[in-house]
Every structure is written in C-alpha cells, then in structure tokens.
Design a protein around this motif. Structure first.
Motif, PDB file in Angstrom:
ATOM      1  N   SER A   1       0.839  -1.197   0.000  1.00  0.00           N
ATOM      2  CA  SER A   1       0.000   0.000   0.000  1.00  0.00           C
ATOM      3  C   SER A   1       0.871   1.243   0.000  1.00  0.00           C
ATOM      4  O   SER A   1       1.833   1.351   0.768  1.00  0.00           O
ATOM      5  CB  SER A   1      -0.894  -0.013   1.243  1.00  0.00           C
ATOM      6  OG  SER A   1      -1.553   1.217   1.410  1.00  0.00           O
ATOM      7  N   ALA A   2       0.515   2.218  -0.848  1.00  0.00           N
ATOM      8  CA  ALA A   2       1.294   3.446  -0.937  1.00  0.00           C
ATOM      9  C   ALA A   2       1.124   4.306   0.312  1.00  0.00           C
ATOM     10  O   ALA A   2       2.101   4.771   0.905  1.00  0.00           O
ATOM     11  CB  ALA A   2       0.890   4.240  -2.179  1.00  0.00           C
ATOM     12  N   GLY A   3      -0.113   4.556   0.728  1.00  0.00           N
ATOM     13  CA  GLY A   3      -0.366   5.414   1.876  1.00  0.00           C
ATOM     14  C   GLY A   3      -1.472   4.870   2.750  1.00  0.00           C
ATOM     15  O   GLY A   3      -2.210   3.957   2.354  1.00  0.00           O
TER      16      GLY A   3
ATOM     17  N   VAL B   1       1.829 -11.453   2.639  1.00  0.00           N
ATOM     18  CA  VAL B   1       2.589 -10.485   3.423  1.00  0.00           C
ATOM     19  C   VAL B   1       2.046  -9.104   3.087  1.00  0.00           C
ATOM     20  O   VAL B   1       1.752  -8.809   1.916  1.00  0.00           O
ATOM     21  CB  VAL B   1       4.101 -10.577   3.141  1.00  0.00           C
ATOM     22  CG1 VAL B   1       4.420 -10.320   1.671  1.00  0.00           C
ATOM     23  CG2 VAL B   1       4.880  -9.607   4.018  1.00  0.00           C
ATOM     24  N   PHE B   2       1.867  -8.276   4.111  1.00  0.00           N
ATOM     25  CA  PHE B   2       1.234  -6.970   3.939  1.00  0.00           C
ATOM     26  C   PHE B   2       2.234  -5.874   4.285  1.00  0.00           C
ATOM     27  O   PHE B   2       2.754  -5.823   5.401  1.00  0.00           O
ATOM     28  CB  PHE B   2       0.000  -6.889   4.844  1.00  0.00           C
ATOM     29  CG  PHE B   2      -0.916  -5.736   4.565  1.00  0.00           C
ATOM     30  CD1 PHE B   2      -1.338  -5.466   3.274  1.00  0.00           C
ATOM     31  CD2 PHE B   2      -1.383  -4.931   5.589  1.00  0.00           C
ATOM     32  CE1 PHE B   2      -2.200  -4.417   3.012  1.00  0.00           C
ATOM     33  CE2 PHE B   2      -2.253  -3.881   5.341  1.00  0.00           C
ATOM     34  CZ  PHE B   2      -2.664  -3.622   4.041  1.00  0.00           C
ATOM     35  N   VAL B   3       2.526  -5.021   3.315  1.00  0.00           N
ATOM     36  CA  VAL B   3       3.477  -3.921   3.508  1.00  0.00           C
ATOM     37  C   VAL B   3       2.729  -2.622   3.238  1.00  0.00           C
ATOM     38  O   VAL B   3       2.217  -2.418   2.140  1.00  0.00           O
ATOM     39  CB  VAL B   3       4.687  -4.059   2.560  1.00  0.00           C
ATOM     40  CG1 VAL B   3       5.622  -2.870   2.734  1.00  0.00           C
ATOM     41  CG2 VAL B   3       5.431  -5.365   2.813  1.00  0.00           C
ATOM     42  N   GLN B   4       2.688  -1.728   4.222  1.00  0.00           N
ATOM     43  CA  GLN B   4       1.885  -0.517   4.061  1.00  0.00           C
ATOM     44  C   GLN B   4       2.709   0.756   4.238  1.00  0.00           C
ATOM     45  O   GLN B   4       3.771   0.760   4.854  1.00  0.00           O
ATOM     46  CB  GLN B   4       0.726  -0.513   5.055  1.00  0.00           C
ATOM     47  CG  GLN B   4       1.130  -0.616   6.511  1.00  0.00           C
ATOM     48  CD  GLN B   4      -0.075  -0.619   7.434  1.00  0.00           C
ATOM     49  OE1 GLN B   4      -0.904   0.280   7.394  1.00  0.00           O
ATOM     50  NE2 GLN B   4      -0.184  -1.642   8.258  1.00  0.00           N
ATOM     51  N   ASP B   5       2.179   1.832   3.651  1.00  0.00           N
ATOM     52  CA  ASP B   5       2.746   3.171   3.764  1.00  0.00           C
ATOM     53  C   ASP B   5       4.179   3.255   3.236  1.00  0.00           C
ATOM     54  O   ASP B   5       5.083   3.732   3.917  1.00  0.00           O
ATOM     55  CB  ASP B   5       2.683   3.634   5.222  1.00  0.00           C
ATOM     56  CG  ASP B   5       2.808   5.148   5.351  1.00  0.00           C
ATOM     57  OD1 ASP B   5       2.523   5.855   4.361  1.00  0.00           O
ATOM     58  OD2 ASP B   5       3.211   5.623   6.431  1.00  0.00           O
TER      59      ASP B   5
ATOM     60  N   LEU C   1      10.272   1.871   0.826  1.00  0.00           N
ATOM     61  CA  LEU C   1      10.088   0.698  -0.035  1.00  0.00           C
ATOM     62  C   LEU C   1      11.337  -0.171  -0.029  1.00  0.00           C
ATOM     63  O   LEU C   1      11.255  -1.394   0.130  1.00  0.00           O
ATOM     64  CB  LEU C   1       9.759   1.132  -1.460  1.00  0.00           C
ATOM     65  CG  LEU C   1       9.644  -0.006  -2.492  1.00  0.00           C
ATOM     66  CD1 LEU C   1       8.499  -0.942  -2.145  1.00  0.00           C
ATOM     67  CD2 LEU C   1       9.462   0.557  -3.890  1.00  0.00           C
ATOM     68  N   ARG C   2      12.495   0.431  -0.181  1.00  0.00           N
ATOM     69  CA  ARG C   2      13.750  -0.325  -0.214  1.00  0.00           C
ATOM     70  C   ARG C   2      13.940  -1.111   1.077  1.00  0.00           C
ATOM     71  O   ARG C   2      14.409  -2.246   1.047  1.00  0.00           O
ATOM     72  CB  ARG C   2      14.929   0.605  -0.446  1.00  0.00           C
ATOM     73  CG  ARG C   2      15.027   1.152  -1.861  1.00  0.00           C
ATOM     74  CD  ARG C   2      16.271   2.018  -2.038  1.00  0.00           C
ATOM     75  NE  ARG C   2      17.471   1.250  -1.782  1.00  0.00           N
ATOM     76  CZ  ARG C   2      18.112   0.512  -2.682  1.00  0.00           C
ATOM     77  NH1 ARG C   2      17.630   0.430  -3.922  1.00  0.00           N
ATOM     78  NH2 ARG C   2      19.212  -0.138  -2.370  1.00  0.00           N
ATOM     79  N   ALA C   3      13.546  -0.547   2.200  1.00  0.00           N
ATOM     80  CA  ALA C   3      13.703  -1.229   3.480  1.00  0.00           C
ATOM     81  C   ALA C   3      12.830  -2.478   3.578  1.00  0.00           C
ATOM     82  O   ALA C   3      13.143  -3.407   4.334  1.00  0.00           O
ATOM     83  CB  ALA C   3      13.371  -0.273   4.623  1.00  0.00           C
TER      84      ALA C   3
END
Length: 271
Positions: free
Chosen positions: A128-130, A152-156, A165-167
């Motif tokens: 998710s971007a924001g 897997v859920f990656v947000q903001d 994003l790189r992290a």
C-alpha cells in the motif's frame, strides 16, 4: 442440456460411492442453487479454481443470508465484498466462523487453503502506498487470503519516501505476485515493478485532490507504466487485484511443486 458423457461419469461416481447424492444433483443440474433473490453458482470452484464471490452492495441482509447459506451448505469457502455494517450484523450471529473486516468491507468464511489443504500455496505481497489507500489494500489482502495464498502486507511505502520501499524489499521480492495499491499519481507500481521478478497487479485508488479525478489519474499513470511486468485493474478494485494475484500465485506454486516432483523422480532413476 447436460452432456450425456458427464451424466454417465457422475452416475458411475455416485454408484461407486465417490459422490454424494447432493453433489450428484448439484453437478447434474448445472451447479446452480436457486435461493430466490439469486442463482448461486456452486460449481464455479471446479471450473474456475475458486468459488463464486458475493458482491454485497445493493443486496438486502436477507438475500446475503440466503446466498452465504447456499455456499456453506455446499462446502464452499465464502468471500463477500462491499459488505455493509447492517449486512455484517445479520451474518455474524448465524455464521460465527466468519470474519468481518470493517475496513475492507469483506466477510470471509475459510479459504481455499482450508478446503484444499494438500494444494501448494503461493505467496502474495500486498503493498500500500499510503494509509488512505488501506481500505482498498485490505480488500486485496482479504481476497488473497481467501484464495489460499500466503500473504505479506506492507503498508505506507509510497514514492514520497522511496527509502521505505527499499527497506521492505526483502518481504516483497520472494512473492509470486505483488498487488500494489496507490492513489494520487499512481507511481508506486512502476517502482515496485523495477525491483521484482514476478507480475505486479496495480490497483488505482480514488485517493487524491481534484486533478486526481477520483482515481482516473492513477489509473492512466499505471496503464502507462514502462515497467513491463505491471498490469492494471479497475479503480478501488482491491478484490480484483487480490483475486488475480491469488490465481497467479496458485498456478506458480502448482508448477513449482510439479517441477520438484519431476526432479525428485529423475533423481531416483537407476543408471
């Protein structure tokens, strides 16, 4: 008219005890459960891999109860999208095993991982971007979980801070498919596409100021992506993004399992 060869095969399975009477009738009549307000397709999982999904918007709570009941009675896992609080209030007491996600507006009972536990599970990353994109991203996550994928859920991690994003790339890179949810200018899917070796399903959201045109700017930006692995679904269509990613992940996992089996068989051959 039902195919005579199909009927013959069903009758043989029934006589041999491989098929129950209820399932025989279901398959022989075309797999339709008539519940009054809807004709529920209870044969879709066999044809398409996943059961029919309920689009809740505009349906009465009573209609939702009848449709969900038909799917449950035929051993289907259930996913309903765009579920209102009133519909959820009607479904919850009847189906205590169900999970209502108010942010995603989904109601889910089980998953394909429950009904087919021996089937290989693929991996889906939902990005998710924001935080304003979270309702659509949650719909994508719930849908991917329903397909049986590991999620897997990656947000903001939007492009306003690329270091975020790189992290998180170590979480995203192993996925078989990535769903990227973004509004505003819709740039994030292109950036993600430049980092991963799998399909990226871009979901534009209606988040943004006036010139975002209710998500149209994000949609056009994603359609014009120069990242070759990016494909796009409709505005705010988290369900479509999660469904497509789940289908891709499932097929990739099946191919991976088949390749592993073939490699193992070759390794056991004599010289």
């Amino acid at each position: 008219m039902t195919d005579p060869n199909l009927l013959r095969g069903l009758a043989e399975d029934l006589l041999a005890g491989r098929l129950s009477i209820d399932h025989f009738l279901q398959r022989a009549t075309g797999g339709i459960a008539d519940v009054g307000p809807a004709q529920v397709d209870i044969d879709r999982a066999r044809r398409c891999g996943f059961p029919e999904v309920i689009y809740g918007q505009g349906k009465t709570p009573e209609a939702m109860l009848k449709i969900v009941s038909a799917l449950v009675e035929h051993g289907q896992s259930v996913l309903a999208t765009r579920v209102s609080p009133e519909q959820a209030a009607a479904l919850g007491p009847v189906f205590s095993q169900g999970n209502y996600n108010p942010m995603a507006r989904t109601f889910r009972i089980g998953s394909m991982a429950d009904s087919r536990p021996s089937e290989p599970r693929g991996r889906v990353a939902v990005v998710s971007a924001g935080t304003s994109d979270l309702p659509v991203a949650e719909e994508a996550r719930e849908t991917a979980l329903w397909t049986g994928a590991e999620v897997v859920f990656v947000q903001d991690v939007g492009v306003a801070g690329p270091h975020r994003l790189r992290a998180n790339l170590p979480l995203i890179e192993p996925a078989d498919a990535v769903v990227v949810v973004a509004g505003m200018e819709g740039a994030l899917p292109s950036v993600v596409g430049g980092y991963v070796a799998c399909p990226v399903v871009a979901v534009p959201t209606s988040v943004g100021y006036g010139a975002a045109f209710g998500g149209l700017a994000a949609l056009l930006g994603m359609l014009n992506s120069c990242a070759s692995n990016v494909t796009v679904v409709n505005i705010d269509a988290g369900f479509k993004g999660g469904y497509v990613a789940g289908l891709i992940a499932r097929n990739v996992a099946a191919a991976r399992a088949l390749a592993a089996t073939a490699t193992g068989s070759q390794g056991c051959r004599g010289v």
